[in-house]
Design an enzyme around this catalytic site. Sequence first.
Site, PDB file in Angstrom:
ATOM      1  N   TYR A  68       0.841  -1.207   0.000  1.00 35.15           N
ATOM      2  CA  TYR A  68       0.000   0.000   0.000  1.00 35.15           C
ATOM      3  C   TYR A  68       0.873   1.252   0.000  1.00 35.15           C
ATOM      4  CZ  TYR A  68      -3.669  -3.329   1.377  1.00 35.15           C
ATOM      5  OH  TYR A  68      -4.534  -4.395   1.441  1.00 35.15           O
ATOM      6  N   LEU A 212     -17.516  -2.576   1.942  1.00 37.11           N
ATOM      7  CA  LEU A 212     -18.503  -1.589   1.443  1.00 37.11           C
ATOM      8  C   LEU A 212     -18.521  -1.580  -0.081  1.00 37.11           C
ATOM      9  CD1 LEU A 212     -17.807   1.479   3.814  1.00 37.11           C
ATOM     10  CD2 LEU A 212     -19.356  -0.467   4.162  1.00 37.11           C
ATOM     11  N   ILE A 251     -12.853  -5.530   7.527  1.00 37.71           N
ATOM     12  CA  ILE A 251     -11.787  -4.523   7.428  1.00 37.71           C
ATOM     13  C   ILE A 251     -12.295  -3.466   6.451  1.00 37.71           C
ATOM     14  CG2 ILE A 251      -9.380  -4.052   6.805  1.00 37.71           C
ATOM     15  CD1 ILE A 251      -9.473  -6.140   8.960  1.00 37.71           C
ATOM     16  N   SER A 254     -11.246   3.831   5.776  1.00 33.98           N
ATOM     17  CA  SER A 254     -11.725   5.214   5.789  1.00 33.98           C
ATOM     18  C   SER A 254     -10.622   6.146   6.246  1.00 33.98           C
ATOM     19  CB  SER A 254     -12.933   5.386   6.691  1.00 33.98           C
ATOM     20  OG  SER A 254     -13.353   6.728   6.593  1.00 33.98           O
TER      21      SER A 254
HETATM   22  N1  LIG Z   1      -5.932  -8.559   1.282  1.00 36.14           N
HETATM   23  C1  LIG Z   1      -6.225  -7.963   0.150  1.00 36.14           C
HETATM   24  O1  LIG Z   1      -5.883  -8.412  -0.959  1.00 36.14           O
HETATM   25  C2  LIG Z   1      -7.046  -6.706   0.197  1.00 36.14           C
HETATM   26  C3  LIG Z   1      -7.669  -6.207  -0.973  1.00 36.14           C
HETATM   27  C4  LIG Z   1      -8.428  -5.050  -0.855  1.00 36.14           C
HETATM   28  C5  LIG Z   1      -8.558  -4.422   0.380  1.00 36.14           C
HETATM   29  N2  LIG Z   1      -7.922  -4.907   1.494  1.00 36.14           N
HETATM   30  C6  LIG Z   1      -8.011  -4.218   2.811  1.00 36.14           C
HETATM   31  O2  LIG Z   1      -9.366  -3.973   3.122  1.00 36.14           O
HETATM   32  C7  LIG Z   1      -9.559  -2.569   3.306  1.00 36.14           C
HETATM   33  C8  LIG Z   1     -10.969  -2.178   2.904  1.00 36.14           C
HETATM   34  O3  LIG Z   1     -11.255  -2.463   1.555  1.00 36.14           O
HETATM   35  P1  LIG Z   1     -11.337  -1.351   0.395  1.00 36.14           P
HETATM   36  O4  LIG Z   1     -10.488  -0.194   0.740  1.00 36.14           O
HETATM   37  O5  LIG Z   1     -11.073  -2.072  -0.883  1.00 36.14           O
HETATM   38  O6  LIG Z   1     -12.874  -0.936   0.308  1.00 36.14           O
HETATM   39  P2  LIG Z   1     -14.090  -0.572   1.287  1.00 36.14           P
HETATM   40  O7  LIG Z   1     -13.671  -0.566   2.701  1.00 36.14           O
HETATM   41  O8  LIG Z   1     -15.233  -1.413   0.875  1.00 36.14           O
HETATM   42  O9  LIG Z   1     -14.448   0.914   0.819  1.00 36.14           O
HETATM   43  C9  LIG Z   1     -13.639   2.011   1.080  1.00 36.14           C
HETATM   44  C10 LIG Z   1     -14.336   3.248   0.535  1.00 36.14           C
HETATM   45  O10 LIG Z   1     -15.547   3.484   1.275  1.00 36.14           O
HETATM   46  C11 LIG Z   1     -15.528   4.828   1.775  1.00 36.14           C
HETATM   47  N3  LIG Z   1     -16.175   4.830   3.089  1.00 36.14           N
HETATM   48  C12 LIG Z   1     -15.712   4.289   4.242  1.00 36.14           C
HETATM   49  N4  LIG Z   1     -16.582   4.492   5.248  1.00 36.14           N
HETATM   50  C13 LIG Z   1     -17.619   5.165   4.720  1.00 36.14           C
HETATM   51  C14 LIG Z   1     -18.805   5.675   5.279  1.00 36.14           C
HETATM   52  N5  LIG Z   1     -19.086   5.493   6.595  1.00 36.14           N
HETATM   53  N6  LIG Z   1     -19.662   6.345   4.476  1.00 36.14           N
HETATM   54  C15 LIG Z   1     -19.363   6.512   3.170  1.00 36.14           C
HETATM   55  N7  LIG Z   1     -18.233   6.058   2.570  1.00 36.14           N
HETATM   56  C16 LIG Z   1     -17.364   5.391   3.356  1.00 36.14           C
HETATM   57  C17 LIG Z   1     -14.072   5.222   1.857  1.00 36.14           C
HETATM   58  O11 LIG Z   1     -13.930   6.619   1.712  1.00 36.14           O
HETATM   59  P3  LIG Z   1     -13.237   7.536   2.874  1.00 36.14           P
HETATM   60  O12 LIG Z   1     -11.840   7.070   3.009  1.00 36.14           O
HETATM   61  O13 LIG Z   1     -13.378   8.902   2.320  1.00 36.14           O
HETATM   62  O14 LIG Z   1     -14.053   7.313   4.120  1.00 36.14           O
HETATM   63  C18 LIG Z   1     -13.481   4.488   0.653  1.00 36.14           C
HETATM   64  O15 LIG Z   1     -13.640   5.243  -0.516  1.00 36.14           O
HETATM   65  C19 LIG Z   1      -8.426  -1.942   2.478  1.00 36.14           C
HETATM   66  O16 LIG Z   1      -8.172  -0.594   2.837  1.00 36.14           O
HETATM   67  C20 LIG Z   1      -7.289  -2.874   2.814  1.00 36.14           C
HETATM   68  O17 LIG Z   1      -6.744  -2.590   4.087  1.00 36.14           O
HETATM   69  C21 LIG Z   1      -7.191  -6.050   1.416  1.00 36.14           C
END
Ligand SMILES: NC(=O)c1ccc[n+]([C@@H]2O[C@H](COP(=O)([O-])OP(=O)(O)OC[C@H]3O[C@@H](n4cnc5c(N)ncnc54)[C@H](OP(=O)(O)O)[C@@H]3O)[C@@H](O)[C@H]2O)c1
Length: 282
Positions: A68, A212, A251, A254
């Site tokens: 990241y 999300l 996980i 935000s």
């Molecule tokens: N192991 C893997 O291969 C892998 C792959 C993908 C992800 N991950 C991990 O999982 C985490 C989460 O997944 P993700 O980042 O893909 O997607 P996610 O958590 O589904 O979505 C993140 C998005 O949602 C927004 N958001 C968060 N809370 C919100 C709320 N209360 N209201 C409205 N919008 C909101 C965030 O914006 P803001 O930041 O502006 O709040 C961001 O744009 C990653 O950050 C990473 O640590 C791991």
Amino acid sequence: MDNHNFNGYVVLKFAIDFLDRKPLGKSGELIPAVGIGTWAIRNEANAEKALVKAVELGLNLIDTAEMYGNGRAEELVGKVIKQVGRESVFIVTKMLPQHLIDRYEVIKAGRASLRRLGVREVDLFLIHWPNEFISIEKQVKNFEVLIDEGLTRYIGVSNFDVEALEEAVNATKKADIVADQVHYSVLHKEVEKRLLPKALELLITIQAYTPLERGAVLTHPKVVEVAKQVNKTPTQVALNYLISRPYVVAIVKSENEEHVKDIAGSLGWRLTKEQIEALEMV
Ligand SMILES: NC(=O)c1ccc[n+]([C@@H]2O[C@H](COP(=O)([O-])OP(=O)(O)OC[C@H]3O[C@@H](n4cnc5c(N)ncnc54)[C@H](OP(=O)(O)O)[C@@H]3O)[C@@H](O)[C@H]2O)c1
């Protein structure tokens, strides 16, 4: 899901897990049902504030990876740890599969992550995804050196399917695989077919990433409808759906303090069986 034998109990098809702190594999340790991710951070200053707020609100599991921001996310998590104290955060980081070729490479990459994080050991180190050029057995054995060297308290995997997970579990000699971090959301439930039942059988925690769907759940008609019924936000409903499953934690990423407060509202209550069933149809 069918019934499963789980920790000596039979988990009925719709048994709802009310725990806001969940077991980490067979370790006996409890981790928050919802933790915060650090992928694709846009504004580091905002992210730092949001992560500190998350820890204050009990969302004190931070998920990061060497990948990241090319190490910048781990450095940012290091700054947060300096503010809140090492003991206040359960740190999860991930190693790129290319380092799994031998133990020296694993140690080198592990130490580099710890340096960026500014800690002596992390709580959980994951293989970010399987290295397709080496057997699972070999890569897991190489990865276990992190335990020997005291660089992590626990090891786990990410993006491992049922077969790869079973191979990984069978390959371990020194430490259990405590978690598999995989894509799982109310709109993406593939995991429920085979991986979640297997994880329950093996007592491995499923860490649901992209819970999300990067915002897509917020406007999904069924999620919005259930949110209105329970007087919660779509974010809270989407996360609650996941954590109502035994051995599942979410996980969510935000970098916005207000969003973090919203996320914290996913804890302390559960959807009803009927609401969960309605969401299972989505
Ligand atoms: N192991 C893997 O291969 C892998 C792959 C993908 C992800 N991950 C991990 O999982 C985490 C989460 O997944 P993700 O980042 O893909 O997607 P996610 O958590 O589904 O979505 C993140 C998005 O949602 C927004 N958001 C968060 N809370 C919100 C709320 N209360 N209201 C409205 N919008 C909101 C965030 O914006 P803001 O930041 O502006 O709040 C961001 O744009 C990653 O950050 C990473 O640590 C791991």
